[in-house]
Design a protein around this motif. Structure first.
Motif, short mmCIF file in Angstrom:
data_model
loop_
_atom_site.label_atom_id
_atom_site.label_comp_id
_atom_site.label_asym_id
_atom_site.label_seq_id
_atom_site.Cartn_x
_atom_site.Cartn_y
_atom_site.Cartn_z
N GLY A 246 -1.86 -15.96 -12.26
CA GLY A 246 -1.56 -16.44 -10.97
C GLY A 246 -0.52 -16.52 -10.12
N ALA A 247 0.46 -17.31 -10.82
CA ALA A 247 1.93 -16.81 -10.54
C ALA A 247 2.34 -16.04 -9.97
CB ALA A 247 2.98 -18.31 -11.63
N PHE A 248 3.88 -15.78 -8.94
CA PHE A 248 3.95 -14.71 -8.21
C PHE A 248 5.41 -14.88 -8.16
CE2 PHE A 248 0.12 -15.55 -5.53
CZ PHE A 248 -0.09 -14.21 -5.57
N TYR A 249 5.48 -13.82 -8.69
CA TYR A 249 6.95 -13.36 -8.54
C TYR A 249 8.34 -12.64 -7.25
CZ TYR A 249 8.03 -14.85 -13.26
OH TYR A 249 8.81 -16.42 -14.12
N GLU A 250 9.52 -12.87 -6.75
CA GLU A 250 9.93 -11.78 -5.93
C GLU A 250 10.73 -10.90 -6.73
OE1 GLU A 250 11.31 -13.76 -3.00
OE2 GLU A 250 10.00 -14.77 -2.00
N VAL A 251 10.44 -9.71 -6.86
CA VAL A 251 10.72 -8.70 -8.11
C VAL A 251 12.00 -7.95 -7.17
CG1 VAL A 251 11.35 -7.09 -9.46
CG2 VAL A 251 9.63 -9.02 -9.14
N ASP A 252 13.00 -7.63 -7.64
CA ASP A 252 14.19 -6.43 -6.52
C ASP A 252 14.46 -5.08 -8.30
OD1 ASP A 252 14.47 -7.77 -4.78
OD2 ASP A 252 16.30 -8.36 -4.63
N ALA A 253 14.50 -3.96 -7.70
CA ALA A 253 13.96 -3.18 -8.68
C ALA A 253 15.21 -2.01 -8.66
CB ALA A 253 12.85 -2.23 -9.03
N PHE A 254 15.35 -0.89 -9.43
CA PHE A 254 16.12 0.25 -8.74
C PHE A 254 16.17 1.38 -9.33
CE2 PHE A 254 20.15 -1.57 -10.65
CZ PHE A 254 20.25 -0.26 -11.62
N VAL A 255 16.05 2.33 -9.03
CA VAL A 255 15.66 3.46 -10.29
C VAL A 255 16.50 4.47 -9.99
CG1 VAL A 255 14.01 5.54 -10.59
CG2 VAL A 255 13.32 3.47 -9.77
N VAL A 256 17.21 5.57 -10.90
CA VAL A 256 18.08 6.09 -11.44
C VAL A 256 17.68 7.59 -11.30
CG1 VAL A 256 20.45 6.61 -11.55
CG2 VAL A 256 19.64 5.13 -11.75
N TYR A 257 17.25 8.33 -10.82
CA TYR A 257 17.21 9.71 -10.82
C TYR A 257 17.94 10.70 -10.76
CZ TYR A 257 16.43 10.60 -6.08
OH TYR A 257 16.49 10.70 -4.68
N ARG A 258 16.96 12.39 -11.06
CA ARG A 258 18.41 13.14 -10.34
C ARG A 258 16.65 14.27 -10.65
NH1 ARG A 258 19.46 18.59 -13.68
NH2 ARG A 258 21.52 18.93 -13.53
N ILE A 259 17.61 15.63 -9.54
CA ILE A 259 16.61 16.37 -9.50
C ILE A 259 16.60 17.73 -10.61
CG2 ILE A 259 16.59 18.26 -7.94
CD1 ILE A 259 17.24 16.69 -5.67
N SER A 260 15.97 17.65 -11.10
CA SER A 260 15.90 18.61 -12.35
C SER A 260 15.29 19.57 -11.68
CB SER A 260 14.85 17.71 -13.92
OG SER A 260 13.58 17.30 -13.18
N ASN A 261 14.31 19.88 -11.83
CA ASN A 261 13.00 21.29 -10.98
C ASN A 261 13.69 21.47 -9.60
OD1 ASN A 261 11.73 23.75 -10.50
ND2 ASN A 261 10.09 23.03 -11.97
N PRO A 262 14.57 22.21 -9.32
CA PRO A 262 15.14 22.71 -7.74
C PRO A 262 13.75 23.60 -7.27
CG PRO A 262 16.49 23.05 -8.97
CD PRO A 262 16.11 22.62 -9.73
N ARG A 263 12.94 23.71 -8.01
CA ARG A 263 11.64 24.78 -7.29
C ARG A 263 10.67 24.41 -7.07
NH1 ARG A 263 10.55 30.09 -7.67
NH2 ARG A 263 12.82 30.66 -8.80
N LEU A 264 10.41 23.29 -7.56
CA LEU A 264 9.87 22.65 -7.96
C LEU A 264 9.88 20.64 -6.62
CD1 LEU A 264 6.18 21.72 -8.62
CD2 LEU A 264 7.56 20.06 -10.41
N PHE A 265 10.78 20.45 -6.25
CA PHE A 265 11.73 20.15 -5.64
C PHE A 265 11.15 20.74 -4.45
CE2 PHE A 265 14.46 17.84 -3.46
CZ PHE A 265 14.33 15.91 -3.05
N ARG A 266 11.71 21.66 -3.81
CA ARG A 266 11.31 22.15 -2.61
C ARG A 266 9.90 22.31 -2.28
NH1 ARG A 266 12.80 24.15 2.30
NH2 ARG A 266 11.29 26.01 2.96
#
Length: 319
Positions: free
Chosen positions: A85-105
């Protein structure tokens, strides 16, 4: 010739414009998607100079550039609940790369903001799931690394459907919420106070034990010292008696004289003492003897040193 020059310049200008609009450059930080009438014609992932149909009017051969480097987005102040039942406040970040430009489009029309919005939703859900499977203390323990791996695994599946590749997921901050912080502070305070009381009780117990030991050792040392003193005193008395006995055997007259002198010194040393004695008493017999022998040789007085009279007492007349 002079009449053809303007036509030549116009033709040259048209050729330059057509050539300029037909060339596009892809640098090492970009990828290019060539779109013709809304359909993807080609994807350029390597840097270089490429050609396309000139004039991007009527949606004919447009080039859309997308990033070809590591990108990052942050997700801050996420309120997650752990098991119990306890709560936390969390900060997170993600590092990513566009690996498939066709699918991304195809999925998000090459819109990076739309892709990150979808990933934020998935990241929020992954964080809540991972924290919800753990207890209050586990969220701040060495399990944090495995938690980030689990979040990354959850996020990778969603990212692949967008043509993205998750390189890393980091939980930057995990803090208690304000109400949980106060509860935790009160609990830790109570634990510290209980621990202090326990240490204080142990200290008092140890102090009493050491004082009892010290008192017992003092009594034992005093008893041993008293015993040794009595032994030495007895040995001293025995030695003194032995010396006196030897002195008496060597010269009884001198021994009697010496003991009488000690008796005089002991009796007359106090100025406040009043003595009323007869001059003929045995106490002064050494004063009445011209030779200072005190009648030594007299069988009745030999071997009996003069004893001092009691202070303030008057001996009977004629002694």
């Amino acid at each position: 010739m002079s009449n053809r020059l303007p036509y030549f310049l116009v033709a040259l200008g048209v050729l330059l414009i057509v050539g300029y609009s037909s060339i596009f450059v892809v640098n090492e930080r970009e990828q290019a998607i060539v779109v013709r009438f809304g359909q993807i014609q080609d994807v350029k992932t390597e840097p270089g100079i490429y050609f396309k149909l000139p004039f991007a009017f009527m949606d004919a051969d447009r080039v859309q550039y997308v990033e070809d480097r590591a990108l990052r987005f942050d997700l801050d102040d996420i309120r997650v609940q752990v098991r119990g039942g306890a709560f936390y406040e969390v900060d997170a970040f993600v590092v990513y790369r566009i690996s498939n430009p066709r699918l991304f489009r195809e999925t998000v029309s090459g819109d990076r903001g739309a892709a990150e919005s979808r990933l934020r939703t998935r990241l929020d859900a992954a964080l809540r799931r991972v924290y919800g499977l753990r207890n209050f203390d586990a969220a701040l323990s060495d399990e944090r690394s495995s938690m980030m791996q689990e979040v990354r695994a959850d996020l990778q599946t969603a990212a692949e459907t967008l043509g993205l590749d998750i390189r890393d997921v980091r939980i930057r901050r995990t803090d208690l919420t304000q109400e949980v912080s106060q509860q935790t502070f009160e609990r830790m305070k109570a634990e510290r106070l209980a621990e202090a009381e326990l240490i204080r009780a142990r200290g008092n117990e140890e102090g009493q034990r050491r004082r009892a030991i010290a008192d017992r050792q003092v009594v034992e040392l005093q008893a041993e010292a008293q015993r040794d003193a009595e032994i030495l005193r007895g040995e001293g008395d025995a030695e003194r008696n032995r010396v006196f006995a030897e002195a008496f055997q060597r010269d009884p007259a001198f021994f009697e004289f010496y003991r009488s002198m000690q008796a005089y010194a002991g009796s007359l040393s106090d100025n406040g003492t009043t003595m009323v004695l007869s001059p003929d008493s045995d106490f002064f017999r050494f004063f009445n003897s011209g030779t200072g022998t005190g009648g030594v040789g007299n069988p009745t007085s030999q071997g009996t040193p003069v004893a001092p009279p009691a202070a303030g007492m008057v001996p009977p007349a004629g002694n």
